[in-house]
Design a protein around this motif. Structure first.
Motif, PDB file in Angstrom:
ATOM      1  N   SER A 109     -32.175  68.916  33.790  1.00  0.00           N
ATOM      2  CA  SER A 109     -30.852  69.004  33.169  1.00  0.00           C
ATOM      3  C   SER A 109     -29.761  69.122  34.226  1.00  0.00           C
ATOM      4  O   SER A 109     -28.724  68.443  34.169  1.00  0.00           O
ATOM      5  N   ASP A 145     -26.025  66.786  23.195  1.00  0.00           N
ATOM      6  CA  ASP A 145     -26.733  68.019  23.526  1.00  0.00           C
ATOM      7  C   ASP A 145     -28.036  67.750  24.271  1.00  0.00           C
ATOM      8  O   ASP A 145     -28.900  68.632  24.371  1.00  0.00           O
ATOM      9  N   LYS A 191     -22.054  72.557  29.262  1.00  0.00           N
ATOM     10  CA  LYS A 191     -23.404  72.277  28.773  1.00  0.00           C
ATOM     11  C   LYS A 191     -24.463  73.129  29.450  1.00  0.00           C
ATOM     12  O   LYS A 191     -25.533  73.358  28.885  1.00  0.00           O
ATOM     13  N   LEU A 192     -24.177  73.580  30.684  1.00  0.00           N
ATOM     14  CA  LEU A 192     -25.161  74.383  31.413  1.00  0.00           C
ATOM     15  C   LEU A 192     -24.463  75.563  32.089  1.00  0.00           C
ATOM     16  O   LEU A 192     -23.321  75.449  32.546  1.00  0.00           O
ATOM     17  N   ARG A 227     -26.784  66.313  35.066  1.00  0.00           N
ATOM     18  CA  ARG A 227     -25.374  66.682  34.952  1.00  0.00           C
ATOM     19  C   ARG A 227     -24.664  66.594  36.310  1.00  0.00           C
ATOM     20  O   ARG A 227     -23.504  66.195  36.385  1.00  0.00           O
ATOM     21  N   ASN A 247     -29.292  69.989  27.962  1.00  0.00           N
ATOM     22  CA  ASN A 247     -28.391  71.152  27.931  1.00  0.00           C
ATOM     23  C   ASN A 247     -29.147  72.471  28.064  1.00  0.00           C
ATOM     24  O   ASN A 247     -28.593  73.543  27.831  1.00  0.00           O
TER      25      ASN A 247
END
Length: 696
Positions: free
Chosen positions: A193, A184, A210-211, A197, A187
């Motif tokens: 973030s 996590d 996650k996003l 990713r 996220n």
């Protein structure tokens, strides 16, 4: 995994580095420095070939004095730590990556970056607290462009895929990154973030849940169909759309976000201005990567991913593409999985460094070990001389009759002044004030030029063709002067011409430059060899090569000091005065190393090989002994191989106060061509060669 058990893909092209690694650990600093320079020269040649083959362009490959790997759009610059097996494949992958940018990327487009970003996008970024979006768009652009050009090379040159896999394993496929992607961490909808990713979308552990908007971004990148992007502009358009998608999912900011999260500031340009941040490395980083972070508290666990076997974990390479590691997860993980993937505080700190390392990669800021100015000068001299390392002596018996591992022999294909002035050359003494080699043997060379001029005049008959006409023959061409006699029954009205000329001849002189040859033996030998070079220079159908063999601290060493086919006699005049005798006697090891350079006899040429030495073979290297009967047998084998090429061998054993007797070992090695001469009568060499060249 033991560090000695790693075999790079490049071992197919270079000798096996596993044994070499073991030997290097037993070298002193001087030996290792010289060893590494020759390894660097060999590695650079190999990498240059790889880049030129893949790109079909003549792209220069250079070493960086500051230690950064990048491309400026014209040349590929790499770091100097490519002498270790674990680093070579990564260096090749990086060089191919940078070279493909030169082939496929549009570097001019970067200069227009500001004008390419619509005002509406900039305004939207400001509303989300991003005052200058350029660095973010650059990073996304670099990521998409990297995937585009890597896909091209990975599929156009399948034989080079392992180098790309090594590069991706180094910078992307890290166990800690894998774990973080499933955790996590990162996220929350922030720039950091999203960037973490996005630059790991090709990882099989990527989780698109996650996003917000990450699924849409994944589709925009389109890794499975990245070949649809035909240009750098296409990649930019995708990057801009991705940035807009990020903006749509970012909350309204209460304070400005730092888009680059680095010391480069918002533009990502650093000291190199607009060049830095170009796709795949158009700029340089002025910071060294902190690879020592793997030694932190948890750095010794499987989560480090920088050293040893574990750094190869989490590979996302498929058989067809370097950036498709598997289908990302689109469903939430259960609570148990989340617990298992939680990161410790130490791992979180280490993760931050690894993410920065990934960002440096996509920005082209690959920090590598630098090289000093002196080492760079020596390296350039080694490259200019065409020096290479050959593995020899693999069949030489050691104790109890067992074959040894063999030894590396340094072969210098072209003697140059730069090499003679370098610390890596063993046959000169450098003047500490002038930093140039001392010319101790100038008088000997001058005398050799004088003798050679006289000898050349005698040998000029070799360049003359003698024609003899035979008339009144029954066959041949009609003799016009005899046509009138045909009416009187004369049938012998033909003639033919016989041309008497010498065949071409080539002489290879191999000189023993061991320490015992120093003094009068050495100066007399230089005088006579110089005389031969000068004489051959005066005759058209003669050629000569001079090789000199000695040893460094740890290796046999042979240099092609002169080749009349490509060199002028001025080279002998200027460089030979600085040559000195030192080291031991590697004999057959050096013959083996230059075997392919020898000129075989044929219908148009007679070839001769002349050895001048004063002792029996002896060399002691790391885990390698070369003396006694095994050395005699090996040298004999090499001499027979030379003779098998149709080359007539001669060998002179030079000694003071010669008794005329040749040792049985010398006779064994050189057979009928072995002779003994006194150091005061070395001129016998020129007399013998004179008679050989004038014989038909």
């Amino acid at each position: 995994m033991s560090k000695y058990s790693y075999k790079p893909h490049a071992s197919y092209w270079l000798r096996d580095w596993e044994d070499d690694d073991i030997l290097v650990t037993n070298m002193n600093d001087v030996e290792r420095k010289s060893h590494d320079l020759y390894k660097l020269a060999t590695a650079k040649r190999a990498i240059s070939n790889f880049v030129n083959i893949v790109t079909n362009k003549s792209i220069p490959v250079k070493f960086s004095g500051k230690g950064n790997s990048y491309t400026d759009g014209k040349a590929v610059v790499i770091g100097s730590n490519v002498v270790e097996p674990k680093d070579f494949d990564v260096a090749v992958g990086l060089a191919l990556h940078e070279g493909s940018h030169i082939k496929l990327s549009n570097f001019e487009l970067l200069r227009d970056l500001n004008s390419l970003i619509p005002t509406s996008v900039s305004d939207s970024a400001i509303k989300k607290g991003i005052m200058n979006p350029i660095s973010i768009i650059k990073d996304i652009w670099n990521y998409v462009e990297d995937r585009r050009i890597d896909w091209y090379v990975f599929n156009q040159a399948p034989g080079y895929r392992e180098y790309y896999r090594s590069m991706y394993d180094k910078y992307f496929n890290d166990p800690l990154i894998d774990k973080a992607l499933k955790s996590d961490e990162y996220n929350e909808e922030t720039i950091e973030s999203y960037m973490f990713r996005i630059i790991n979308l090709h990882n099989k552990n990527a989780d698109l849940t996650k996003l917000n908007g990450l699924k849409a971004i994944y589709k925009l990148v389109g890794l499975g169909n990245i070949s649809r992007l035909q240009s750098t502009k296409d990649a930019f358009d995708v990057a801009l759309t991705i940035f807009e998608e990020i903006l749509n999912n970012l909350p309204i900011a209460t304070k400005a976000q730092d888009p680059s999260n680095s010391t480069q500031g918002e533009t990502g340009e650093g000291e190199n201005g607009e060049q830095e941040g170009q796709s795949g490395g158009a700029g340089q980083s002025n910071e060294e990567s902190d690879d020592s972070d793997s030694n932190s508290e948890d750095g010794q666990t499987e989560m480090t991913g920088d050293e040893g076997e574990d750094s190869m974990g989490g590979s996302s390479m498929s058989a067809s593409s370097p950036m498709e590691g598997g289908k990302p997860s689109t469903s939430d993980s259960d609570g148990k999985a989340k617990s298992a993937n939680e990161l410790s505080e130490t791992q979180k700190k280490l993760l931050k460094k690894k993410i920065d390392k990934q960002k440096d990669f996509i920005r082209g800021n690959i920090s590598k070990k630098g090289i000093s100015n002196r080492e760079l000068t020596d390296l350039n001299s080694i490259e200019e001389s065409g020096s290479e390392i050959k593995s020899v002596g693999g069949d030489v018996q050691g104790g109890y009759g067992r074959p040894q591992r063999g030894i590396e022999c340094i072969v210098v294909n072209k003697l140059t002044a730069g090499l003679m002035n370098s610390d890596s050359f063993p046959l000169t003494y450098i003047n500490w004030e002038t930093k140039e080699f001392n010319k101790y043997n100038q008088n000997a060379i001058d005398e050799g030029i004088r003798i050679g001029t006289l000898l050349g005049k005698r040998l000029q008959v070799r360049g003359e063709d003698r024609s003899t006409i035979f008339n009144r023959q029954k066959v041949g061409r009609i003799d016009k002067r005899m046509i009138s006699s045909l009416g009187f029954g004369n049938e012998n009205v033909f003639q033919f011409t016989e041309i008497d000329s010498y065949k071409k001849a080539n002489l290879h002189v191999s000189i023993d430059a061991s320490g015992s040859m120093s003094g009068k033996k050495w100066t007399e030998t230089l005088t006579n060899v110089t005389a031969l070079c000068k004489a051959v220079d005066m005759i058209q159908n003669l050629s000569i090569q001079v090789s000199i063999r000695t040893t460094t601290e740890s290796k046999p060493y042979v240099v092609i000091a002169y080749d009349s086919r490509v060199d002028k006699i001025s080279k002998v005049k200027t460089l030979f005065p600085g040559l000195c005798a030192t080291g031991t006697t590697p004999e057959g090891l050096c013959y083996e190393a230059i075997m392919k350079l020898l000129v075989p006899s044929n219908n148009d040429m007679d070839s001769y090989f002349l050895n001048i030495s004063d002792g029996e073979p002896y060399f002691a290297g790391q885990y390698f002994q070369y003396n006694g009967r095994p050395a005699h047998t090996h040298t004999q084998k090499m001499v027979k191989q030379i003779e098998g090429m149709g080359i007539k061998t001669l060998s002179y054993f030079v000694e003071e106060n010669s008794s005329g007797r040749i040792s049985s070992a010398f006779k064994t090695m050189y057979g009928k061509g072995a002779e003994c001469i006194d150091v005061t009568n070395v001129s016998q060499i020129t007399k013998t060669i004179n008679s050989l060249f004038l014989s038909k």
